[in-house]
Design a protein around this motif. Structure first.
Motif, PDB file in Angstrom:
ATOM      1  N   GLU A  38       0.836  -1.198   0.000  1.00 67.71           N
ATOM      2  CA  GLU A  38       0.000   0.000   0.000  1.00 67.71           C
ATOM      3  C   GLU A  38       0.876   1.255   0.000  1.00 67.71           C
ATOM      4  OE1 GLU A  38      -2.504   2.581  -0.519  1.00 67.71           O
ATOM      5  OE2 GLU A  38      -3.445   0.599  -0.285  1.00 67.71           O
ATOM      6  N   ALA A  39       0.564   2.179  -0.917  1.00 65.79           N
ATOM      7  CA  ALA A  39       1.325   3.425  -1.012  1.00 65.79           C
ATOM      8  C   ALA A  39       0.743   4.527  -0.143  1.00 65.79           C
ATOM      9  CB  ALA A  39       1.380   3.892  -2.467  1.00 65.79           C
ATOM     10  N   GLU A  40      -0.536   4.379   0.262  1.00 66.50           N
ATOM     11  CA  GLU A  40      -1.173   5.424   1.063  1.00 66.50           C
ATOM     12  C   GLU A  40      -1.600   4.847   2.405  1.00 66.50           C
ATOM     13  OE1 GLU A  40      -2.900   8.754  -1.647  1.00 66.50           O
ATOM     14  OE2 GLU A  40      -3.876   6.884  -2.225  1.00 66.50           O
ATOM     15  N   LEU A  41      -2.851   5.118   2.814  1.00 72.17           N
ATOM     16  CA  LEU A  41      -3.302   4.677   4.127  1.00 72.17           C
ATOM     17  C   LEU A  41      -3.925   3.287   4.052  1.00 72.17           C
ATOM     18  CD1 LEU A  41      -5.012   7.932   5.484  1.00 72.17           C
ATOM     19  CD2 LEU A  41      -2.715   7.071   5.978  1.00 72.17           C
ATOM     20  N   VAL A  42      -3.585   2.440   5.009  1.00 72.95           N
ATOM     21  CA  VAL A  42      -4.217   1.130   5.117  1.00 72.95           C
ATOM     22  C   VAL A  42      -5.678   1.341   5.499  1.00 72.95           C
ATOM     23  CG1 VAL A  42      -4.244  -1.070   6.340  1.00 72.95           C
ATOM     24  CG2 VAL A  42      -2.056   0.011   5.744  1.00 72.95           C
ATOM     25  N   GLY A  43      -6.566   0.796   4.721  1.00 73.32           N
ATOM     26  CA  GLY A  43      -7.993   1.043   4.877  1.00 73.32           C
ATOM     27  C   GLY A  43      -8.586   1.645   3.627  1.00 73.32           C
ATOM     28  N   GLY A  44      -7.749   2.374   2.868  1.00 75.20           N
ATOM     29  CA  GLY A  44      -8.118   2.793   1.530  1.00 75.20           C
ATOM     30  C   GLY A  44      -9.147   3.900   1.429  1.00 75.20           C
ATOM     31  N   GLU A  45      -9.604   4.113   0.210  1.00 75.31           N
ATOM     32  CA  GLU A  45     -10.503   5.214  -0.144  1.00 75.31           C
ATOM     33  C   GLU A  45     -11.773   5.220   0.692  1.00 75.31           C
ATOM     34  OE1 GLU A  45     -10.516   8.562  -2.756  1.00 75.31           O
ATOM     35  OE2 GLU A  45      -9.047   6.947  -2.598  1.00 75.31           O
ATOM     36  N   CYS A  46     -12.380   4.050   0.851  1.00 74.33           N
ATOM     37  CA  CYS A  46     -13.654   3.963   1.557  1.00 74.33           C
ATOM     38  C   CYS A  46     -13.543   4.482   2.983  1.00 74.33           C
ATOM     39  CB  CYS A  46     -14.138   2.515   1.565  1.00 74.33           C
ATOM     40  SG  CYS A  46     -15.681   2.269   2.466  1.00 74.33           S
ATOM     41  N   SER A  47     -12.484   4.123   3.665  1.00 71.70           N
ATOM     42  CA  SER A  47     -12.349   4.474   5.077  1.00 71.70           C
ATOM     43  C   SER A  47     -12.050   5.944   5.313  1.00 71.70           C
ATOM     44  CB  SER A  47     -11.232   3.632   5.706  1.00 71.70           C
ATOM     45  OG  SER A  47     -11.547   2.265   5.673  1.00 71.70           O
ATOM     46  N   TYR A  48     -11.322   6.570   4.398  1.00 74.08           N
ATOM     47  CA  TYR A  48     -10.794   7.904   4.672  1.00 74.08           C
ATOM     48  C   TYR A  48     -11.345   9.012   3.776  1.00 74.08           C
ATOM     49  CZ  TYR A  48      -7.454   4.987   7.152  1.00 74.08           C
ATOM     50  OH  TYR A  48      -6.882   4.061   7.982  1.00 74.08           O
ATOM     51  N   TRP A  49     -11.827   8.665   2.572  1.00 77.31           N
ATOM     52  CA  TRP A  49     -12.204   9.719   1.630  1.00 77.31           C
ATOM     53  C   TRP A  49     -13.518   9.445   0.894  1.00 77.31           C
ATOM     54  CZ3 TRP A  49      -6.996   7.775   1.244  1.00 77.31           C
ATOM     55  CH2 TRP A  49      -6.054   8.603   1.866  1.00 77.31           C
ATOM     56  N   TYR A  89     -17.208  15.018  14.084  1.00 79.83           N
ATOM     57  CA  TYR A  89     -17.804  13.678  13.984  1.00 79.83           C
ATOM     58  C   TYR A  89     -17.183  12.920  12.814  1.00 79.83           C
ATOM     59  CZ  TYR A  89     -21.798  10.370  13.531  1.00 79.83           C
ATOM     60  OH  TYR A  89     -22.608   9.266  13.457  1.00 79.83           O
ATOM     61  N   ARG A  90     -17.033  13.597  11.675  1.00 81.76           N
ATOM     62  CA  ARG A  90     -16.370  13.006  10.504  1.00 81.76           C
ATOM     63  C   ARG A  90     -14.930  12.632  10.834  1.00 81.76           C
ATOM     64  NH1 ARG A  90     -14.266  16.325   6.485  1.00 81.76           N
ATOM     65  NH2 ARG A  90     -13.423  17.367   8.336  1.00 81.76           N
ATOM     66  N   ASP A  91     -14.207  13.514  11.525  1.00 77.41           N
ATOM     67  CA  ASP A  91     -12.813  13.240  11.886  1.00 77.41           C
ATOM     68  C   ASP A  91     -12.695  11.996  12.760  1.00 77.41           C
ATOM     69  OD1 ASP A  91     -12.165  15.504  10.491  1.00 77.41           O
ATOM     70  OD2 ASP A  91     -11.719  16.731  12.252  1.00 77.41           O
ATOM     71  N   TYR A  92     -13.673  11.803  13.645  1.00 78.05           N
ATOM     72  CA  TYR A  92     -13.666  10.617  14.505  1.00 78.05           C
ATOM     73  C   TYR A  92     -13.715   9.346  13.666  1.00 78.05           C
ATOM     74  CZ  TYR A  92     -15.583   6.919  17.462  1.00 78.05           C
ATOM     75  OH  TYR A  92     -15.811   5.716  18.083  1.00 78.05           O
ATOM     76  N   PHE A  93     -14.592   9.339  12.668  1.00 73.39           N
ATOM     77  CA  PHE A  93     -14.755   8.122  11.865  1.00 73.39           C
ATOM     78  C   PHE A  93     -13.577   7.864  10.937  1.00 73.39           C
ATOM     79  CE2 PHE A  93     -19.156   8.257  13.262  1.00 73.39           C
ATOM     80  CZ  PHE A  93     -19.405   6.907  13.449  1.00 73.39           C
ATOM     81  N   THR A  94     -12.833   8.883  10.577  1.00 70.73           N
ATOM     82  CA  THR A  94     -11.636   8.677   9.754  1.00 70.73           C
ATOM     83  C   THR A  94     -10.377   8.530  10.601  1.00 70.73           C
ATOM     84  OG1 THR A  94     -11.255  11.061   9.575  1.00 70.73           O
ATOM     85  CG2 THR A  94     -12.601  10.025   7.847  1.00 70.73           C
ATOM     86  N   ASN A  95     -10.539   8.522  11.933  1.00 67.92           N
ATOM     87  CA  ASN A  95      -9.382   8.462  12.838  1.00 67.92           C
ATOM     88  C   ASN A  95      -8.376   9.562  12.507  1.00 67.92           C
ATOM     89  OD1 ASN A  95      -8.039   7.283  15.073  1.00 67.92           O
ATOM     90  ND2 ASN A  95      -6.676   6.138  13.712  1.00 67.92           N
ATOM     91  N   LYS A  96      -8.907  10.712  12.091  1.00 67.56           N
ATOM     92  CA  LYS A  96      -8.093  11.869  11.700  1.00 67.56           C
ATOM     93  C   LYS A  96      -7.032  11.487  10.657  1.00 67.56           C
ATOM     94  CE  LYS A  96      -8.863  14.361  16.019  1.00 67.56           C
ATOM     95  NZ  LYS A  96      -8.253  15.022  17.195  1.00 67.56           N
ATOM     96  N   TRP A  97      -7.425  10.589   9.770  1.00 73.17           N
ATOM     97  CA  TRP A  97      -6.579  10.148   8.655  1.00 73.17           C
ATOM     98  C   TRP A  97      -5.273   9.515   9.135  1.00 73.17           C
ATOM     99  CZ3 TRP A  97      -9.751  14.338   8.574  1.00 73.17           C
ATOM    100  CH2 TRP A  97     -10.790  14.285   7.639  1.00 73.17           C
ATOM    101  N   GLN A  98      -5.390   8.775  10.237  1.00 75.22           N
ATOM    102  CA  GLN A  98      -4.282   7.968  10.744  1.00 75.22           C
ATOM    103  C   GLN A  98      -4.681   6.497  10.627  1.00 75.22           C
ATOM    104  OE1 GLN A  98      -1.317   9.376  11.817  1.00 75.22           O
ATOM    105  NE2 GLN A  98      -2.263  11.281  11.101  1.00 75.22           N
ATOM    106  N   ASP A  99      -3.766   5.648  10.159  1.00 75.87           N
ATOM    107  CA  ASP A  99      -4.124   4.245   9.920  1.00 75.87           C
ATOM    108  C   ASP A  99      -3.495   3.283  10.921  1.00 75.87           C
ATOM    109  OD1 ASP A  99      -1.486   4.260   9.110  1.00 75.87           O
ATOM    110  OD2 ASP A  99      -1.870   3.488   7.091  1.00 75.87           O
ATOM    111  N   ASP A 100      -3.096   3.773  12.101  1.00 81.89           N
ATOM    112  CA  ASP A 100      -2.424   2.906  13.062  1.00 81.89           C
ATOM    113  C   ASP A 100      -3.280   1.718  13.488  1.00 81.89           C
ATOM    114  OD1 ASP A 100      -3.609   5.441  14.087  1.00 81.89           O
ATOM    115  OD2 ASP A 100      -3.433   4.461  16.027  1.00 81.89           O
ATOM    116  N   GLY A 101      -4.591   1.937  13.653  1.00 83.21           N
ATOM    117  CA  GLY A 101      -5.470   0.830  14.024  1.00 83.21           C
ATOM    118  C   GLY A 101      -5.543  -0.229  12.943  1.00 83.21           C
ATOM    119  N   ALA A 102      -5.622   0.208  11.682  1.00 78.59           N
ATOM    120  CA  ALA A 102      -5.678  -0.742  10.570  1.00 78.59           C
ATOM    121  C   ALA A 102      -4.366  -1.502  10.428  1.00 78.59           C
ATOM    122  CB  ALA A 102      -6.008   0.000   9.275  1.00 78.59           C
TER     123      ALA A 102
END
Length: 486
Positions: A38-49, A89-102
């Protein structure tokens, strides 16, 4: 690149979005060593954008409007949304665009993450330009899976390439709400984001070349259009966009085909998506784009890519799933395809699957032919599964439709002045439902019942005995079957 590392795995998955994660999970469960690139965030487009942040932006407005539509509750709620807590609320669901959990999930599952850009260099061979500065040569014993998602399609509009427009990524990750907002595109992303921003305080204009939601029945799309207009969205339908300009004061001017112009502080281009297959090296295994056309991959029911060059021993190694495979650009459908592909890879590796899998087996994406569900999360919602009447007739099905307004007691209790519409597409030769569409507040939860009826090929006279609870919106099933003649 500082260093080259050569590593071998049973399976290499290119793309760590929802689809890639599901493939990797299935093959890891099957006991195969697995790497995911993966070149970007683990979780991909659906999770973050895409799916998750857009629904987080939409849901507060839908909840507020639902309360405002019920006498008693309406007196207890505010009239407008406060944008700041919605964005939080949106930031919460995207984990502020951090993928550490994934990433931790990959570690816990035993899947190796390689961060970088992948390129297929030969059969079962993947080269990765690592984000850490190293180069990685990966070799797969059994399979390479392309799960790289999709990318926006940009229309040919004069001046567009020279201005700082948003794609859906820009809209779903917005830090503030523009005063004036123009949306190009009348598809799912366009209508959802137009309504979200209108309810967050933007003055929104939506421009579309045709009608809204052209792949859905027109009666259902009309209800969505009415919902947008009720929120103040200015719909400019059946018109082209001919030019886009951006001035020194950071304002856009959008010129339409009828000669009128629309000004805004922010422009969203949501005119469709295509499989993201650029620069993957697929030409190295005999997969080239036709002249003047974007590359598309064709797969069998197990996700095997057709037309792959053999390495001299077996051609059964390259798979694709999700948007990259290009069938239905929907996260839930891609995850379904991923599960089928993962199970097929494991079965072939263990020698328990030879040739094509049987229909309805876990290794076959049979639902691609029968029942692809789709929801537009506007207010009112639009939910559909299976073919439209026209699509059914084109498939050679002797099909008819039955339609009713949704005016059952459950709908009337749901909200004052509830408006909804429902349709079934019926195979008259077999007397089963093959397609269904619902439009109205809260109808998304009706869709899985329709999907089960279609996949299970439940005869209409048997479906008559599935008694809907009173008073729920599901009573519309009774009204549909009564109108059909049962």
């Amino acid at each position: 690149m500082a260093e080259e590392n050569i590593r071998e795995f049973d399976v290499i998955v290119v793309g760590a979005g929802a689809v890639g994660e599901n493939v990797a999970d299935r093959v890891a469960r099957g006991g195969l060593t697995t790497a995911i690139v993966e070149a970007e965030l683990v979780g991909g487009e659906c999770s973050y954008w895409a799916c998750i942040p857009s629904k987080a932006l939409l849901r507060p407005g839908t909840a507020l409007h639902a309360a405002q539509s019920v006498p008693g509750a309406a007196d207890a709620v505010t009239k407008v949304l406060d944008a700041a807590p919605v964005l939080k609320y949106r930031d919460y669901f995207t984990n502020k665009w951090q993928d550490d959990g994934a990433v931790q999930w990959l570690v816990d599952t035993g899947i190796e993450l390689v961060r970088g850009r992948a390129r297929i260099t030969g059969p079962r061979e993947v080269q990765v330009d690592g984000k850490d500065g190293n180069s990685y040569s990966l070799k797969a014993h059994h399979a390479v899976v392309v799960a790289t998602g999709s990318t926006p399609v940009m229309p040919k509009i004069e001046g567009l390439r020279d201005v700082p427009y948003w794609t859906t990524r820009g809209a779903t990750s917005a830090r503030s709400i523009p005063e004036r907002f123009v949306v190009l595109g009348g598809g799912v992303a366009g209508v959802e984001l137009a309504q979200a921003f209108a309810r967050l305080g933007s003055s929104v204009t939506l421009v579309a070349r045709g009608r809204l939601l052209s792949t859905f029945p027109e009666e259902a799309a009309r209800l969505v259009a009415a919902g947008l207009r009720a929120d103040g969205v200015d719909l400019r339908l059946g018109t082209d966009t001919t030019r886009v300009e951006h001035d020194a004061d950071h304002a856009f001017t959008v010129t339409l085909g009828d000669g009128t112009t629309v000004g805004c502080e922010q422009l969203l281009v949501a005119t469709g998506r295509r499989p993201n297959l650029d620069n993957l090296g697929l030409e190295n295994v005999g997969l080239d784009a036709e002249e003047g056309k974007a590359l598309r991959l064709t797969t069998d029911s197990s996700g095997l890519v057709e037309g792959t060059a053999s390495d001299g021993t077996s051609g059964l190694w390259l798979y694709a799933a999700g948007d990259a495979a290009g069938s239905a650009l929907l996260t839930h459908q891609g995850k379904y395809e991923a599960r089928a592909a993962g199970d097929a890879i494991v079965a072939r590796a263990k020698g328990t699957l030879h040739g094509a899998p049987k229909p309805w087996s876990p290794q076959a994406k049979t639902a691609d032919e029968y029942a692809i569900p789709s929801v537009v999360f506007t207010d009112p919602e639009l939910a559909s599964v299976g073919p439209s009447l026209q699509q059914a007739l084109q498939k050679g099905i002797n099909a008819t439709t039955v339609e009713v307004p949704i005016n059952v007691s459950g709908a009337q209790l749901h909200s004052e002045n509830y408006e909804g519409w429902a349709q079934l597409v019926v195979d008259e030769d077999h007397k089963v439902v093959v397609g269904a569409t619902f439009a109205g507040p809260g109808v998304a939860e009706l869709l899985h019942g329709a999907t089960i009826a279609i996949v299970g090929e439940v005869p209409l006279d048997r479906l008559w005995h599935a008694v809907p609870s009173f008073p729920t919106i599901s009573e519309v099933w009774l009204r549909l079957l009564e109108k059909y003649g049962l």
